[in-house]
Write an enzyme that holds these catalytic residues in place. Sequence first.
Site, mmCIF file in Angstrom:
data_model
loop_
_atom_site.group_PDB
_atom_site.id
_atom_site.type_symbol
_atom_site.label_atom_id
_atom_site.label_comp_id
_atom_site.label_asym_id
_atom_site.label_seq_id
_atom_site.Cartn_x
_atom_site.Cartn_y
_atom_site.Cartn_z
ATOM 1 N N HIS A 297 30.636 38.557 29.309
ATOM 2 C CA HIS A 297 31.085 39.734 30.059
ATOM 3 C C HIS A 297 29.993 40.807 29.999
ATOM 4 C CE1 HIS A 297 34.515 41.609 31.996
ATOM 5 N NE2 HIS A 297 34.419 42.681 31.227
ATOM 6 N N ASP B 164 31.993 34.006 30.938
ATOM 7 C CA ASP B 164 32.812 35.179 30.662
ATOM 8 C C ASP B 164 34.192 34.712 30.205
ATOM 9 O OD1 ASP B 164 34.270 37.550 30.667
ATOM 10 O OD2 ASP B 164 33.328 38.301 32.496
ATOM 11 N N SER C 52 34.139 45.056 35.497
ATOM 12 C CA SER C 52 35.407 44.750 34.871
ATOM 13 C C SER C 52 36.552 45.517 35.520
ATOM 14 C CB SER C 52 35.316 44.993 33.365
ATOM 15 O OG SER C 52 36.297 44.250 32.689
#
Length: 663
Positions: free
Chosen positions: A342, A311, A205
């Site tokens: 995610h 995601d 991320s």
Amino acid sequence: MEIGTRGTRWSRRTWAAAAAAALLGALLTPAGAAAAPATGVGRESRPVYSYEDAVRESVWVDTGLDTDADGRTDRVAVDIIRPHEPALRGRKIPVIMDASPYYSCCGRGNESQRKTYDENGAPAGFPLYYDNYFVPRGYAFVAVDLAGTNRSDGCVDVGGRSDIQSAKAVIDWLGGRAPAYSSRTGTDRVRAGWTTGATGMIGKSYDGTIANGVAATGVRGLKTIVPIAAISSWYDYYFQQGAPLYGSGPDWLSNYVESPAARTRCGAVQRSLIDGAPRSGDTTPLWTGRDYVHDARKVRASVFAVHGTQDLNVRAKHLGQWWDALADAGVERKIWLSTTGHVDPFDFRRATWVTTLHRWFDHYLLGYDNGIDRAPMADIERAPDQWSTDRSWPPRATAPVALRPANGTAPGVGTLGRTRAPAGATETFTDDPRLNEEDWAAAVDSPTAAQAGFITRPLGRALRLAGSPKVTVTAASSTATAHLSAVLVDLGPDTIRDYGAAGEGITTLDDRTCWGPGTAVDSSCYRETAADTTEVDHTVLSRGWADLGTHADPDRGRPLVPGTPYTLTIDLAASDHVVPAGHRLALIIGGTDRGLVDPPSTTPALTLDLAGTTATLPLVGGAGAFDRATAGPAPTYSAPREPRPSGVAVPRLTPPIPGDHNR
């Protein structure tokens, strides 16, 4: 037994005995042998160094910037763990780096681990398994606090110059090109004489985003990056072609991750984030300065990208546009695509992931010829825990195919094929911000006022989509503002990961597996996970959004003239999905996709010009594959006997945090 074997529990005594035996063997080899490039597919670095006796130290690297305007250049805190034995023998080692804003505010990984320090301020606990697994194998692990976070000076600027320089300066220090100090304010310099300077960056991320951004500078010494669920353009995190995806901007995120001290001194940076990112959705210099795709041609490092096709935090459009730009630049690449949300691969395919990552770093940081660069480029999750591979991705047989919507036998329920609709054919719907893509898909076979659906006949053969679709829409709005959503749906029963649930496709279990040695304050043992699945009668496989006002210029919206048709192209998220024989493929065009895009200031009715609307899909086998799948007698399509929800939860309406599911 190899460390990391599923279900293995390692005590410190067991690990110490194994490491001692391995170390003895290494010490009996000729001097320099461990540093020489290995050849042969079977060669790999071994856990021959002591984790317990590893060097743990902190340095502060000068970034050359003064983002907090205190009259001195910012220093970022760098916590290091490295085996002590190589330096004693005159050997230098490579570095694995994770640069993050989350080490103190929020934690890393599925168990939200934070950095810890001993009573003297020396690093004691490093989040995640990278240190436990790789330090005994002859790597240093370097955990960088981005400027404005934890023990670093400066300010968080959310993917901008400060964020990227925070990590780039550390790579320059490792390569002997930047200064570092033994304390935050002192003058004693520290040199990294223990390293080769070869660095690999990894992270999920926000952390993976920093890896993308640093690679896009072309910095020397960065040999590879492993971005997991990473952003490639910060504009596309907050907007898509003028349509706001969230109700907040980068200033909220900056305030969220900054240290308390940084919040008191970084008001000017906060104000610049507010002023530079207007909620209009227009592209500004702030956004262009945070677009790494534009600089993909500068990337020297190899890239191992991992992303979930479902995601809904860092959406797969980021992966698609970055992947394509890297391909155009000739960058060496590898990809894993899961069907999770995610989620880190350590939490959806743990044993295979660690083995693959080990081989990847051995090759690109140690120079081992272990065959990883000749292995299939892509690993694709076809169903929960079921994977296939491709020599290249998208497969070489993939070609864009234009599919055309046409009127059907009922309003809003049309057909999808390769024949263009006649001039004058239209469909009309009214934006309903209360509905989302799941509502649309569940009602695609019924006339509804809030969407227009176009459906193929049941497929006689499976049809694979691989890559990034595009949908060109010609539409007229009844008001001066309008948002459009385009969604591709596989209509048919399936068992999928429940990407809309809290775990985004995984369930965390109580059992733990261990991935290297540990200490009393830094365990290598992590909770196992399992696929969290749900039964569905349809699967959304790709989606995208746009503000119709950007029809003439994707960087700037304009008021619409009611009743005037406009044409624009919507980029959909990258995907790799097989629509099975007997299922149908649907294109749905709607307005506000609740939870995924904010509504416009009005509630428009939209009229689609079907002759001017096209879905361009990357199909494996090209147009011939589509023709074969839709030729001959149609197989029977059995709709669910009783209405049932798709089983996927509604996306959470929360402020955006790159890294949330447990970062």
